[in-house]
Design an enzyme around this catalytic site. Structure first.
Site, mmCIF file in Angstrom:
data_model
loop_
_atom_site.group_PDB
_atom_site.id
_atom_site.type_symbol
_atom_site.label_atom_id
_atom_site.label_comp_id
_atom_site.label_asym_id
_atom_site.label_seq_id
_atom_site.Cartn_x
_atom_site.Cartn_y
_atom_site.Cartn_z
ATOM 1 C CB SER A 188 -27.603 -72.338 64.482
ATOM 2 O OG SER A 188 -27.588 -71.590 63.283
ATOM 3 C CG HIS A 216 -26.429 -75.537 67.370
ATOM 4 N ND1 HIS A 216 -26.310 -74.820 68.538
ATOM 5 C CD2 HIS A 216 -25.962 -74.726 66.379
ATOM 6 C CE1 HIS A 216 -25.815 -73.623 68.277
ATOM 7 N NE2 HIS A 216 -25.590 -73.537 66.973
ATOM 8 C CE LYS A 247 -22.113 -74.010 67.514
ATOM 9 N NZ LYS A 247 -21.730 -72.608 67.673
HETATM 10 C C1 LIG Z 1 -24.807 -74.906 62.551
HETATM 11 C C2 LIG Z 1 -23.437 -74.411 62.882
HETATM 12 N N1 LIG Z 1 -22.377 -74.930 62.227
HETATM 13 C C3 LIG Z 1 -21.124 -74.521 62.500
HETATM 14 C C4 LIG Z 1 -20.860 -73.558 63.445
HETATM 15 C C5 LIG Z 1 -19.464 -73.102 63.704
HETATM 16 O O1 LIG Z 1 -18.942 -73.703 64.839
HETATM 17 P P1 LIG Z 1 -17.737 -73.006 65.628
HETATM 18 O O2 LIG Z 1 -18.325 -72.003 66.556
HETATM 19 O O3 LIG Z 1 -17.047 -74.142 66.311
HETATM 20 O O4 LIG Z 1 -16.844 -72.360 64.602
HETATM 21 C C6 LIG Z 1 -21.918 -72.995 64.152
HETATM 22 C C7 LIG Z 1 -21.642 -71.967 65.206
HETATM 23 O O5 LIG Z 1 -22.145 -70.908 65.245
HETATM 24 C C8 LIG Z 1 -23.236 -73.422 63.862
HETATM 25 O O6 LIG Z 1 -24.284 -72.878 64.500
#
Ligand SMILES: Cc1ncc(COP(=O)(O)O)c(C=O)c1O
Length: 407
Positions: A188, A216, A247
């Protein structure tokens, strides 16, 4: 009732820590969005080009998704009234899970309240203290927290270093516990892609479980946005596929895909699933409509990639460090612009905002010390004109602070 800012002495230590952030220049105030999440929107009363959202495909305000949400509210009301295992499983929750499972080509799916709880709830419930987790050093915080909650022994391998992961697996080969390899599909903060196929080879060789967090990658990589697992043709080799609905899907939530037994087990043991109320029906309906769109409008994903390629090419040609020198090279619509020092990064971000560009500064502890950056995310909805305008703002502001290599 008083509303004065009296600090109770018990909380003074928090104030001290905030003061430290202020001194380091990394304290921030939340920017407030005043209209829809789009490529051009209004934060704190200022019209800006938005390079900060995860709204990859512009679905946050898509008319079909709005309609689906409104219709669900008319039909079912605004809340589910209970956790899934007590009285809060609505027909529409089941429809969403079936839809995602079919989309991903797996037996079953369970939806969580967020991607964070999907990761943390799954890792912490499928492993125990006799077990081992092999985790990429740049995996998301929700994986790290889930790993800690599981009480399994955590072995961290260097970023995308498959040989290092194998070395760690060899060290624990004779141990009786289960082994779980976990990687993000797309990282991310750097926007690079995890070596899913090669880690699957290791999982097969060492009898380890394989898990991929495609937060992502969903809606971005793979056929019609099926994610990195599909991109690498590894659907049958990944035991646990996590994705987010927050997202590219444009709404809120997370999900886990896998075998029927894995999902049944999570229904019984994953704590966020068991102890937190399920989605409002409107969110489930929105997500169903979003998966329909992914199938029907693949041109959104094509637009996302063509915008991404153009933006990256222009940034590199202008002399920005967009990764690949001291940090991993981005391969996706997440493009970091490396600055280095936290304070300078936050100042750069503020100056960009003043000039009409929303691009968030990210500093320690979210990224390592010395690797602070502006993180940009391209979407399918940015016009060429908006992208050119964003590039112009970036270049002008960066020149003022001597950030450009060939300026
Ligand atoms: C790699 C990754 N996994 C999980 C999440 C968490 O997702 P959510 O925003 O749906 O809680 C994020 C979000 O920031 C992320 O970047």
């Amino acid at each position: 009732m008083t509303t004065g800012a009296r600090v109770r002495p018990q909380l003074a230590y928090l104030t001290e820590q905030l003061n430290e952030l202020k001194q380091r220049g990394t304290y921030f105030k939340l920017r407030v969005l005043e209209d829809e999440q789009g490529p051009l929107c209004t934060y704190d009363g200022k019209r800006v080009i938005n390079l900060a959202s995860n709204n990859y495909l512009g679905l946050c305000d898509h008319p079909k998704l709005r309609e689906a949400a409104i219709e669900a509210i008319r039909k079912y009301g605004v809340g589910s009234g209970a956790v899934r295992t007590i009285a809060g499983t609505m027909r529409i929750h089941m429809e969403l899970e079936e839809k995602i499972a079919a989309f991903k080509g797996v037996e079953a799916c369970v939806v969580f309240q967020s991607g964070f709880t999907a990761n943390a709830g799954t890792v912490s419930s499928i492993l125990g203290k006799e077990d081992f987790i092999l985790s990429d050093e740049l995996n998301h915080a929700s994986i790290i927290d889930g790993a800690r909650l599981s009480r399994a022994k955590i072995k961290v391998f260097r970023h995308k270093d498959v040989a290092h992961c194998e070395e760690l697996l060899r060290e624990i080969e004779k141990e009786p516990g289960r082994k779980l390899i976990i990687t993000d599909g797309v990282f991310s903060m750097d926007g690079d892609i995890g070596p899913v196929d090669k880690l699957c080879d290791l999982a097969d060789r060492y009898g380890a479980l394989m898990m991929v967090d495609d937060a992502h990658a969903s809606g971005v990589l793979g056929r019609n946005g099926r994610g990195s697992v599909d991109h690498f043709h590894c659907t049958d080799r990944v035991d646990v596929q996590v994705g987010t609905l927050s997202k590219a899907i444009g709404a809120l939530g997370g999900y886990v895909c896998g075998s029927r037994d894995l999902i049944d087990y999570l229904y019984h043991r994953a704590r966020p699933f068991l102890f937190s109320t399920s989605h409002p029906p409107s969110v489930a309906a929105t997500c169903i409509a979003a998966f329909d769109l992914l199938e029907r409008e693949p041109e959104r994903i094509e637009r996302l990639w063509s915008n991404t390629r153009y933006f990256k090419e222009q940034l590199a040609a202008t002399g920005f460090d967009i990764g690949g020198r001291t940090t991993p090279a981005s391969e996706t619509p997440i493009t970091p612009i490396l600055v280095g020092e936290g304070r300078a990064t936050m100042e750069f971000s503020r100056a960009l905002f003043e000039a009409g560009l929303m691009a968030t500064g990210i500093a320690f502890p979210t990224v390592p010390e010395g690797k602070a950056r502006i993180r940009t995310i391209m979407t399918s909805e940015h016009t060429r004109e908006q992208i050119d305008q964003a590039l112009e703002i970036l270049t002008t502001v960066a020149r003022k602070i001597n950030l450009l290599a060939n300026s």
